[in-house]
Design a protein around this motif. Sequence first.
Motif, mmCIF file in Angstrom:
data_model
loop_
_atom_site.group_PDB
_atom_site.id
_atom_site.type_symbol
_atom_site.label_atom_id
_atom_site.label_comp_id
_atom_site.label_asym_id
_atom_site.label_seq_id
_atom_site.Cartn_x
_atom_site.Cartn_y
_atom_site.Cartn_z
ATOM 1 N N ALA A 3 0.832 -1.206 0.000
ATOM 2 C CA ALA A 3 0.000 0.000 0.000
ATOM 3 C C ALA A 3 0.865 1.255 0.000
ATOM 4 C CB ALA A 3 -0.930 -0.006 1.223
ATOM 5 N N SER A 4 1.955 1.225 0.760
ATOM 6 C CA SER A 4 2.870 2.371 0.779
ATOM 7 C C SER A 4 3.516 2.577 -0.585
ATOM 8 C CB SER A 4 3.960 2.155 1.838
ATOM 9 O OG SER A 4 3.415 2.124 3.142
ATOM 10 N N LEU A 5 3.820 1.477 -1.274
ATOM 11 C CA LEU A 5 4.429 1.575 -2.597
ATOM 12 C C LEU A 5 3.482 2.255 -3.579
ATOM 13 C CD1 LEU A 5 6.636 0.842 -4.665
ATOM 14 C CD2 LEU A 5 5.482 -1.367 -4.969
ATOM 15 N N TRP A 6 2.225 1.797 -3.634
ATOM 16 C CA TRP A 6 1.267 2.397 -4.557
ATOM 17 C C TRP A 6 0.989 3.847 -4.198
ATOM 18 C CZ3 TRP A 6 1.186 0.242 -8.879
ATOM 19 C CH2 TRP A 6 1.143 -1.139 -9.039
ATOM 20 N N PHE A 7 0.874 4.131 -2.918
ATOM 21 C CA PHE A 7 0.614 5.509 -2.496
ATOM 22 C C PHE A 7 1.784 6.413 -2.876
ATOM 23 C CE2 PHE A 7 0.958 8.942 0.575
ATOM 24 C CZ PHE A 7 -0.301 9.521 0.492
ATOM 25 N N SER A 8 3.010 5.963 -2.638
ATOM 26 C CA SER A 8 4.186 6.787 -2.936
ATOM 27 C C SER A 8 4.321 7.032 -4.431
ATOM 28 C CB SER A 8 5.450 6.117 -2.392
ATOM 29 O OG SER A 8 5.398 6.006 -0.989
ATOM 30 N N ILE A 9 4.115 5.983 -5.233
ATOM 31 C CA ILE A 9 4.225 6.161 -6.687
ATOM 32 C C ILE A 9 3.183 7.157 -7.186
ATOM 33 C CG2 ILE A 9 3.924 5.004 -8.907
ATOM 34 C CD1 ILE A 9 5.140 2.500 -7.686
ATOM 35 N N GLY A 10 1.932 6.964 -6.763
ATOM 36 C CA GLY A 10 0.884 7.872 -7.210
ATOM 37 C C GLY A 10 1.122 9.297 -6.762
ATOM 38 N N LEU A 11 1.498 9.473 -5.498
ATOM 39 C CA LEU A 11 1.695 10.812 -4.972
ATOM 40 C C LEU A 11 2.875 11.512 -5.637
ATOM 41 C CD1 LEU A 11 0.992 12.992 -2.873
ATOM 42 C CD2 LEU A 11 2.598 11.878 -1.322
ATOM 43 N N VAL A 12 4.000 10.828 -5.765
ATOM 44 C CA VAL A 12 5.198 11.456 -6.322
ATOM 45 C C VAL A 12 4.975 11.851 -7.776
ATOM 46 C CG1 VAL A 12 7.609 11.059 -6.943
ATOM 47 C CG2 VAL A 12 6.771 10.326 -4.713
ATOM 48 N N VAL A 13 4.425 10.945 -8.570
ATOM 49 C CA VAL A 13 4.229 11.233 -9.997
ATOM 50 C C VAL A 13 3.251 12.385 -10.197
ATOM 51 C CG1 VAL A 13 3.348 10.307 -12.173
ATOM 52 C CG2 VAL A 13 4.834 8.903 -10.726
ATOM 53 N N VAL A 14 2.083 12.308 -9.562
ATOM 54 C CA VAL A 14 1.058 13.334 -9.761
ATOM 55 C C VAL A 14 1.500 14.664 -9.158
ATOM 56 C CG1 VAL A 14 -1.331 13.965 -9.287
ATOM 57 C CG2 VAL A 14 -0.757 11.604 -9.834
ATOM 58 N N ASN A 15 2.075 14.637 -7.956
ATOM 59 C CA ASN A 15 2.457 15.869 -7.281
ATOM 60 C C ASN A 15 3.528 16.624 -8.061
ATOM 61 O OD1 ASN A 15 3.540 17.814 -5.425
ATOM 62 N ND2 ASN A 15 2.636 16.660 -3.753
ATOM 63 N N LEU A 74 5.052 21.084 -11.409
ATOM 64 C CA LEU A 74 5.871 21.628 -12.488
ATOM 65 C C LEU A 74 5.001 22.292 -13.553
ATOM 66 C CD1 LEU A 74 8.684 22.005 -13.629
ATOM 67 C CD2 LEU A 74 8.523 19.744 -14.656
ATOM 68 N N PHE A 75 3.874 21.662 -13.882
ATOM 69 C CA PHE A 75 2.963 22.253 -14.866
ATOM 70 C C PHE A 75 2.426 23.599 -14.383
ATOM 71 C CE2 PHE A 75 -1.466 22.819 -16.263
ATOM 72 C CZ PHE A 75 -1.269 22.929 -17.631
ATOM 73 N N LEU A 76 2.001 23.655 -13.130
ATOM 74 C CA LEU A 76 1.483 24.913 -12.585
ATOM 75 C C LEU A 76 2.560 25.991 -12.542
ATOM 76 C CD1 LEU A 76 -0.670 23.520 -9.623
ATOM 77 C CD2 LEU A 76 -1.490 24.372 -11.825
ATOM 78 N N ALA A 77 3.785 25.604 -12.188
ATOM 79 C CA ALA A 77 4.875 26.574 -12.140
ATOM 80 C C ALA A 77 5.179 27.133 -13.526
ATOM 81 C CB ALA A 77 6.122 25.927 -11.542
ATOM 82 N N VAL A 78 5.151 26.273 -14.536
ATOM 83 C CA VAL A 78 5.382 26.742 -15.917
ATOM 84 C C VAL A 78 4.285 27.713 -16.337
ATOM 85 C CG1 VAL A 78 5.485 26.015 -18.325
ATOM 86 C CG2 VAL A 78 6.713 24.715 -16.593
ATOM 87 N N MET A 79 3.051 27.418 -15.982
ATOM 88 C CA MET A 79 1.951 28.321 -16.328
ATOM 89 C C MET A 79 2.101 29.668 -15.617
ATOM 90 S SD MET A 79 -0.019 26.777 -18.523
ATOM 91 C CE MET A 79 1.559 26.223 -19.211
ATOM 92 N N LEU A 80 2.457 29.628 -14.352
ATOM 93 C CA LEU A 80 2.628 30.880 -13.604
ATOM 94 C C LEU A 80 3.804 31.688 -14.120
ATOM 95 C CD1 LEU A 80 1.952 29.696 -9.934
ATOM 96 C CD2 LEU A 80 0.498 31.158 -11.338
ATOM 97 N N ASN A 81 4.806 31.012 -14.642
ATOM 98 C CA ASN A 81 5.992 31.712 -15.134
ATOM 99 C C ASN A 81 5.728 32.465 -16.435
ATOM 100 O OD1 ASN A 81 8.769 32.300 -14.637
ATOM 101 N ND2 ASN A 81 9.338 30.934 -16.306
#
Length: 324
Positions: A103-115, A120-127
């Motif tokens: 469960a920790s593995l799936w949670f970490s993969i999902g959180l790290v990738v999406v976060n 990064l996408f939001l930062a590029v838009m704000l820039n």
Amino acid sequence: MTSTAVRSTADTAERRGQPDRPRRSAAGRPRRSALARRDWVVGYTMVAPAVLGALAFVIAPLVAVSWFSLHDWNVLANTFVFSGTDNYERMLSDQGLHDSLLASLWFSIGLVVVNIALALFLAVMLNQKLPGTTTFRTFFFSPVVVSLVAWTIVWSFLLQADGGINGFLSLIGIDGPNWLRQDFTAMLSVIIVQVFKNVGMNMILFLAALQGVPEEIMEAARIDGAGAWRRFRSITLPMISPTILLVSILTIVGSLEVFAQIAVLTGGGPGNSTTVLVYYLYQQAFRFNDFGYASGVSVLLFVIVLILTLIQWQTRKRWVFHEN
């Protein structure tokens, strides 16, 4: 004038053109000046709080929990018996621990990738310095300063079967699921709640890094005919790679330490689908009063975090540029 006086006068004249040599002690070593001693005292005084804090709140607890993990410790039964490596041998056959690691593995993969991707996408838009960027930045950063428990409680109401999210979906003809009572949707819900809680901090870090990319380099690449994607891939990403390393380390470590969201939203359920390692540790210690085994699980968690951090730190040499 005697020969002795002549030699003394000559030696004095010869020394006038040379810098003074440091006085030497009886053992032949230069004496430490008062200024050097003062610098030494000031330096150690400045670092003393950090060193003492690390010893009191990091090293000492780590040594203590390692010692506890070698015992069978039950607080209610008031037993504290040395058991050697029994707790670690028990981990090898503990299916509950194996489920929590998965469960920790799936949670970490999902959180790290999406976060990281969303930040990064939001930062590029704000820039891009578009109108309304200040409001947009405040909207995504405000959850960072909101109480974690309060944030999670609000989402627990929204994610109920008759909550706000399903109410909104019903307006467009979609029958939403019971988000917190199905294995896949429960894990997805916890990941999304955590992403929106912390994505604002990573967004600000990426934005600061993007604003540090020299405009001259981007302009030169634009003149040479490089498109937007090529400039981003070949210039922007290498220039902000140290920040990507920092954000990835912080996000991975944070994903392995999640607890409040699990406790408030799902309680580790349904079944053990969202029982991550920290929540499993909590169950062993405070629900089953097996503090010895819980200490062993905490040592395992520390080792996992340490290994992942070392791997990232060592592999940085292959993809992190512009560290200096």
